[in-house]
Design an enzyme around this catalytic site. Structure first.
Site, mmCIF file in Angstrom:
data_model
loop_
_atom_site.group_PDB
_atom_site.id
_atom_site.type_symbol
_atom_site.label_atom_id
_atom_site.label_comp_id
_atom_site.label_asym_id
_atom_site.label_seq_id
_atom_site.Cartn_x
_atom_site.Cartn_y
_atom_site.Cartn_z
ATOM 1 N N MET A 1 45.335 36.751 32.620
ATOM 2 C CA MET A 1 44.236 36.678 33.571
ATOM 3 C C MET A 1 44.625 35.904 34.817
ATOM 4 O O MET A 1 45.668 35.247 34.847
ATOM 5 C CB MET A 1 42.992 36.080 32.914
ATOM 6 C CG MET A 1 43.013 34.615 32.615
ATOM 7 S SD MET A 1 41.409 34.033 31.976
ATOM 8 C CE MET A 1 40.318 34.421 33.331
ATOM 9 N N CYS A 2 43.800 36.026 35.831
ATOM 10 C CA CYS A 2 43.942 35.294 37.083
ATOM 11 C C CYS A 2 45.264 35.679 37.769
ATOM 12 O O CYS A 2 45.459 36.837 38.112
ATOM 13 C CB CYS A 2 43.820 33.802 36.809
ATOM 14 S SG CYS A 2 43.598 32.771 38.273
ATOM 15 N N ALA A 3 46.181 34.748 37.938
ATOM 16 C CA ALA A 3 47.475 35.049 38.556
ATOM 17 C C ALA A 3 48.511 35.541 37.545
ATOM 18 O O ALA A 3 49.543 36.088 37.921
ATOM 19 C CB ALA A 3 48.016 33.823 39.280
ATOM 20 N N PHE B 1 43.303 37.855 39.914
ATOM 21 C CA PHE B 1 42.664 37.041 40.938
ATOM 22 C C PHE B 1 42.798 37.738 42.294
ATOM 23 O O PHE B 1 43.845 38.338 42.581
ATOM 24 C CB PHE B 1 43.332 35.659 40.974
ATOM 25 C CG PHE B 1 42.565 34.655 41.771
ATOM 26 C CD1 PHE B 1 41.479 33.996 41.208
ATOM 27 C CD2 PHE B 1 42.924 34.369 43.075
ATOM 28 C CE1 PHE B 1 40.753 33.067 41.938
ATOM 29 C CE2 PHE B 1 42.210 33.434 43.815
ATOM 30 C CZ PHE B 1 41.118 32.787 43.255
ATOM 31 N N SER C 1 42.030 39.978 33.269
ATOM 32 C CA SER C 1 40.763 39.468 33.789
ATOM 33 C C SER C 1 41.012 38.751 35.105
ATOM 34 O O SER C 1 42.150 38.500 35.482
ATOM 35 C CB SER C 1 40.107 38.546 32.750
ATOM 36 O OG SER C 1 38.789 38.216 33.123
#
Length: 190
Positions: free
Chosen positions: A100-102, A121, A153
């Site tokens: 998720m994110c980066a 992200f 995500s």
């Protein structure tokens, strides 16, 4: 028994990793904190995390391996050759992987996003598209690519959705815990 590993690297986004650990353990899923190079890992917000184990071949035995984001942590995940070898092997073995994110930058670097759906992200998708032009970005809170057995995500605020989706792709019923944790209430009222 279903087993999940969450890999923590220095500079990780603590909320993204610990939320997964918390939710999955509440659901009765054996969930381990795995340090990328050491058992003690300092997160992006100076929270010291003590992991259960250090990265090794045992990662091949987990039903799903999840990565929290945080730019520093994600770069460490991306650049670790041993982790790359294990994640590529997991993919060949038909195991679930999540980021998720980066952290999807690591999956992109490993070649696991080629012709597959993902999210991340905002802005990280531009880096991923440079490395893997065939990867298909979506703005959804979570994205599941069943063919590749990949789950991704967006960022810190989506950590609960990410954790619940991890359980769901592994066949675990999350309905009662979502109610107990007021996740349903949040989803309906935010």
């Amino acid at each position: 028994m279903t087993k999940v590993a969450v890999v923590f690297a220095p500079g990780c986004e603590e909320i993204e990793g610990l939320t997964v650990i918390d939710v999955l353990r509440r659901l009765g899923i054996e969930t381990k904190m795995v340090g990328l190079e050491n058992k003690e890992v300092m997160g992006a917000h100076n929270i010291k995390l003590t992991c259960d184990e250090v990265l090794g071949d045992q990662l091949l035995d987990y039903d799903l391996v999840a990565f929290p984001g945080g730019m520093g942590g994600s770069q460490h995940l991306r650049d670790n050759e041993k982790l790359q070898q294990l994640m590529v092997q997991r993919n060949k073995n038909g195991k679930w992987n999540a980021a998720m994110c980066a952290a999807p930058i690591a999956l992109a670097h490993y070649g696991l996003l080629d012709n597959h759906d993902y999210t991340c992200f905002p802005g990280i998708n531009e880096q991923i598209q440079e490395e893997v032009p065939t990867a298909r970005f979506h703005k959804d809170i979570t994205v599941v690519d069943k063919e590749a057995k990949l789950l991704t995500s967006r960022g810190p605020a989506t950590a609960l959705a990410y954790a619940f989706k991890i359980a769901e792709v592994l066949g675990i019923d999350t309905k009662q815990l979502k109610k107990d944790m007021l996740y349903d209430y949040l989803a309906q009222n935010i």
